[in-house]
Design a protein around this motif. Structure first.
Motif, PDB file in Angstrom:
ATOM      1  N   LYS A  39      38.356  47.363  39.574  1.00  0.00           N
ATOM      2  CA  LYS A  39      36.940  47.531  39.343  1.00  0.00           C
ATOM      3  C   LYS A  39      36.514  46.970  38.006  1.00  0.00           C
ATOM      4  O   LYS A  39      35.253  46.836  37.802  1.00  0.00           O
ATOM      5  N   ASN A  40      37.467  46.693  37.300  1.00  0.00           N
ATOM      6  CA  ASN A  40      37.205  46.132  35.949  1.00  0.00           C
ATOM      7  C   ASN A  40      37.052  44.322  35.954  1.00  0.00           C
ATOM      8  O   ASN A  40      36.773  43.771  34.980  1.00  0.00           O
ATOM      9  N   ASP A  41      37.528  43.949  37.302  1.00  0.00           N
ATOM     10  CA  ASP A  41      37.581  42.508  37.235  1.00  0.00           C
ATOM     11  C   ASP A  41      36.224  41.783  37.361  1.00  0.00           C
ATOM     12  O   ASP A  41      35.226  42.267  37.941  1.00  0.00           O
ATOM     13  N   ARG A  42      35.869  40.701  36.860  1.00  0.00           N
ATOM     14  CA  ARG A  42      35.017  39.534  37.037  1.00  0.00           C
ATOM     15  C   ARG A  42      35.406  38.707  38.142  1.00  0.00           C
ATOM     16  O   ARG A  42      36.318  37.741  37.895  1.00  0.00           O
ATOM     17  N   GLY A 104      34.060  37.884  29.696  1.00  0.00           N
ATOM     18  CA  GLY A 104      35.370  38.247  30.193  1.00  0.00           C
ATOM     19  C   GLY A 104      36.076  37.384  31.115  1.00  0.00           C
ATOM     20  O   GLY A 104      35.111  36.712  31.898  1.00  0.00           O
ATOM     21  N   PRO A 105      37.544  37.082  31.061  1.00  0.00           N
ATOM     22  CA  PRO A 105      38.063  36.399  31.907  1.00  0.00           C
ATOM     23  C   PRO A 105      37.971  36.516  33.495  1.00  0.00           C
ATOM     24  O   PRO A 105      37.589  37.512  33.980  1.00  0.00           O
ATOM     25  N   LYS A 129      42.314  29.134  30.178  1.00  0.00           N
ATOM     26  CA  LYS A 129      41.958  30.176  29.010  1.00  0.00           C
ATOM     27  C   LYS A 129      41.011  31.433  29.418  1.00  0.00           C
ATOM     28  O   LYS A 129      40.994  32.414  28.811  1.00  0.00           O
ATOM     29  N   ASN A 130      40.394  30.919  30.298  1.00  0.00           N
ATOM     30  CA  ASN A 130      39.199  31.863  30.972  1.00  0.00           C
ATOM     31  C   ASN A 130      39.487  32.398  32.221  1.00  0.00           C
ATOM     32  O   ASN A 130      38.574  32.971  32.701  1.00  0.00           O
ATOM     33  N   ILE A 131      40.916  32.310  32.759  1.00  0.00           N
ATOM     34  CA  ILE A 131      40.998  32.648  34.014  1.00  0.00           C
ATOM     35  C   ILE A 131      42.161  33.576  34.087  1.00  0.00           C
ATOM     36  O   ILE A 131      43.410  33.517  33.303  1.00  0.00           O
ATOM     37  N   VAL A 132      42.238  34.617  34.732  1.00  0.00           N
ATOM     38  CA  VAL A 132      43.285  35.664  34.651  1.00  0.00           C
ATOM     39  C   VAL A 132      44.166  35.409  35.912  1.00  0.00           C
ATOM     40  O   VAL A 132      45.420  35.154  35.778  1.00  0.00           O
ATOM     41  N   ILE A 193      48.651  32.131  38.266  1.00  0.00           N
ATOM     42  CA  ILE A 193      48.486  32.789  37.321  1.00  0.00           C
ATOM     43  C   ILE A 193      48.818  32.132  35.720  1.00  0.00           C
ATOM     44  O   ILE A 193      49.950  31.719  35.507  1.00  0.00           O
ATOM     45  N   PRO A 194      47.807  31.522  35.033  1.00  0.00           N
ATOM     46  CA  PRO A 194      48.067  31.033  33.888  1.00  0.00           C
ATOM     47  C   PRO A 194      48.755  31.767  32.798  1.00  0.00           C
ATOM     48  O   PRO A 194      49.030  32.701  32.779  1.00  0.00           O
TER      49      PRO A 194
END
Ligand code: SAM
Length: 263
Positions: A39-42, A104-105, A129-132, A193-194
């Protein structure tokens, strides 16, 4: 001309946009489950098309959801069909990821157009760096090359460049039969996954080094590298080996050794 109709919207399929639409809801759900959206993901979806993945992603109720679609008619379709999704009509390759991730990432999702798989992967790598995480469906052969292990014919530049900076997992194969129109190849889903590495500062030079090491696959490292690098003091790796036999860690060690010798 092939036409596809869905919910009263008909489009002439554009091959150059890699338009093969997923028709199997269970597979869409399986892809979304493997992305572990919370639920907190973008979320940022590349190429929503008629929204097969989009609706499965929405079931996970992410905090924010943006989709980038190049096809005007499809962008309008998604906007109409999924009012809570922010739709950007445009080319994923030109969008500004840092701007989109200002709050947020991002978790990246997509059944991506085959013809631009590499540019998409490298854009994501450059913006990691901007990616989960990235959960992407692509041509099966490309997925195999991304996740390949040493001493296989699939292991090459793509595997080493990606796996050095990210954890790459091949998840599952998807038959060509579940797409409309049916493509000539099967697909597979990959999770990326970075991670942070000590090579981040020297990424460009490292990527050049990997390309040089693989420049002629059948040749030894010694032969491929000697023109561009001073190899006289290398001890970490036997230079009579071929690039395809080196692990990801071997590549990092050899590069570090050569860079510090050169510096
Ligand atoms: C393989 S289809 C997948 C569609 C949908 N996600 C599905 O699974 O059914 C690829 C989608 O990407 C879109 N597309 C192609 N090139 C694009 C680009 N450069 N930027 C954004 N979207 C693009 C196509 O129009 C198409 O909707």
């Amino acid at each position: 001309m092939t036409k596809v109709e869905y919910k009263h919207t008909e489009i002439a399929v554009k091959k150059k946009f890699g338009q093969n639409f997923l028709t199997d809801r269970n597979i869409c759900r399986k892809i979304v489950l493997s992305a572990e959206i919370e639920k907190n993901d973008r979320v940022l979806e590349i190429g929503p098309g008629f929204g097969a993945l989009t609706s499965a992603i929405l079931e996970a109720s992410p905090k924010s959801f943006t989709a980038v679609e190049k096809d005007r008619a499809l962008a309008a379709f998604i906007r109409k069909e999924f009012s809570s999704v922010k739709v950007i009509e445009g080319d994923f390759l030109t969008i500004d990821i840092p701007d989109l991730s200002a709050e947020g990432p991002l978790k990246i999702m997509g059944n991506i157009p085959y013809s631009i798989t590499s540019p998409i992967l490298f854009k994501l790598l450059d913006n990691r760096k901007n990616i989960v995480s990235e959960t992407l469906m692509m041509q099966h052969e490309v997925a195999q090359r991304l996740a390949a292990k040493p001493n296989t014919k699939e292991y090459g530049i793509l595997a080493v460049q990606l796996q050095t900076f990210c954890e790459v997992s091949y998840l599952f194969k998807v038959s060509r039969k579940v797409f409309r129109p049916k493509p000539d190849v099967d697909s597979a889903v990959v999770n990326i996954i970075p991670r942070t590495t000590s090579l981040d500062e020297n990424e460009k030079a490292f990527r050049r080094f990997v390309r040089t090491a693989f420049s002629q696959r059948r040749k030894t490292l010694q032969n491929n590298l000697k023109k561009n690098y001073d190899l006289s003091k290398v001890t970490s790796v036997d230079l009579t080996r071929r690039a395809e036999s080196l692990s990801i860690d071997d590549f990092s060690s050899l590069f570090r050794e050569i860079s510090s010798l050169a510096g």
